[in-house]
Design an enzyme around this catalytic site. Sequence first.
Site, PDB file in Angstrom:
ATOM      1  N   VAL A 143       1.042  -0.880  -0.007  1.00  0.00           N
ATOM      2  CA  VAL A 143      -0.081   0.080  -0.027  1.00  0.00           C
ATOM      3  C   VAL A 143       0.718   1.187   0.180  1.00  0.00           C
ATOM      4  O   VAL A 143       1.057   2.480  -0.483  1.00  0.00           O
ATOM      5  CB  VAL A 143      -0.806  -0.230   1.020  1.00  0.00           C
ATOM      6  CG1 VAL A 143      -1.961   1.412   1.278  1.00  0.00           C
ATOM      7  CG2 VAL A 143      -1.547  -1.079   1.091  1.00  0.00           C
ATOM      8  N   CYS A 144       1.909   1.444   0.337  1.00  0.00           N
ATOM      9  CA  CYS A 144       2.808   2.546   1.171  1.00  0.00           C
ATOM     10  C   CYS A 144       3.141   3.032  -0.294  1.00  0.00           C
ATOM     11  O   CYS A 144       3.295   4.327  -0.509  1.00  0.00           O
ATOM     12  CB  CYS A 144       4.130   2.054   1.345  1.00  0.00           C
ATOM     13  SG  CYS A 144       3.424   1.419   3.243  1.00  0.00           S
ATOM     14  N   PRO A 145       3.562   2.510  -1.428  1.00  0.00           N
ATOM     15  CA  PRO A 145       4.430   3.247  -2.490  1.00  0.00           C
ATOM     16  C   PRO A 145       2.708   3.654  -3.368  1.00  0.00           C
ATOM     17  O   PRO A 145       3.581   4.463  -4.303  1.00  0.00           O
ATOM     18  CB  PRO A 145       4.756   1.956  -3.576  1.00  0.00           C
ATOM     19  CG  PRO A 145       4.861   0.297  -3.306  1.00  0.00           C
ATOM     20  CD  PRO A 145       3.989   0.601  -1.479  1.00  0.00           C
ATOM     21  N   ILE A 196       2.750   6.877  -1.695  1.00  0.00           N
ATOM     22  CA  ILE A 196       4.365   8.232  -1.670  1.00  0.00           C
ATOM     23  C   ILE A 196       3.906   8.159  -3.187  1.00  0.00           C
ATOM     24  O   ILE A 196       4.584   9.687  -3.742  1.00  0.00           O
ATOM     25  CB  ILE A 196       5.215   7.117  -1.366  1.00  0.00           C
ATOM     26  CG1 ILE A 196       5.103   6.696  -0.407  1.00  0.00           C
ATOM     27  CG2 ILE A 196       6.700   7.963  -1.484  1.00  0.00           C
ATOM     28  CD1 ILE A 196       6.352   5.985  -0.505  1.00  0.00           C
TER      29      ILE A 196
END
Length: 195
Positions: free
Chosen positions: A60-62, A65
């Site tokens: 999920v993080c990328p 970002i």
Amino acid sequence: MPLLTIGDQFPAYQLTALIGGDLSKVDAKQPGDYFTTITSDEHPGKWRVVFFWPKDFTFVCPTEIAAFSKLNDEFEDRDAQILGVSIDSEFAHFQWRAQHNDLKTLPFPMLSDIKRELSQAAGVLNADGVADRVTFIVDPNNEIQFVSATAGSVGRNVDEVLRVLDALQSDELCACNWRKGDPTLDAGELLKASA
């Protein structure tokens, strides 16, 4: 430490960060040329959007970002600096950016809070010792004006962060779903109408 909230001062920090920009175009003579130290005093008079993510090399993080990256110019137009933070090292950030197509030209720095000092001071550390998915909007006086936290499996809405920044910078009463350019609320007129 509890999660910091609206009206709190954002904690001071001095962290090593992977620089923003296209890393393939950096004239690096040594590995350290990709890194810099970022402090809480570096952006005087600017708004800051400080967002924490749990870990590099996740799923999920990328997406989040990359979404901040796509809107970076919009945030810059509003005199706001985006700062991304996780507990990973600056070297992990470098490796992740080098391998992930959506992160290769990230325009803002990725801060390494490997000692977890900022994460702890901001109250974003969870029981596993990693940062929760939390976003702060900090005004030029270092006062927190917005906080958002989501479950680890749910990505944040970067368009909403930009919308809230616009509303905060308008210094007016903004209705639900207000967008930049929409009329704001006039409390005096509303009071007259209800009398």
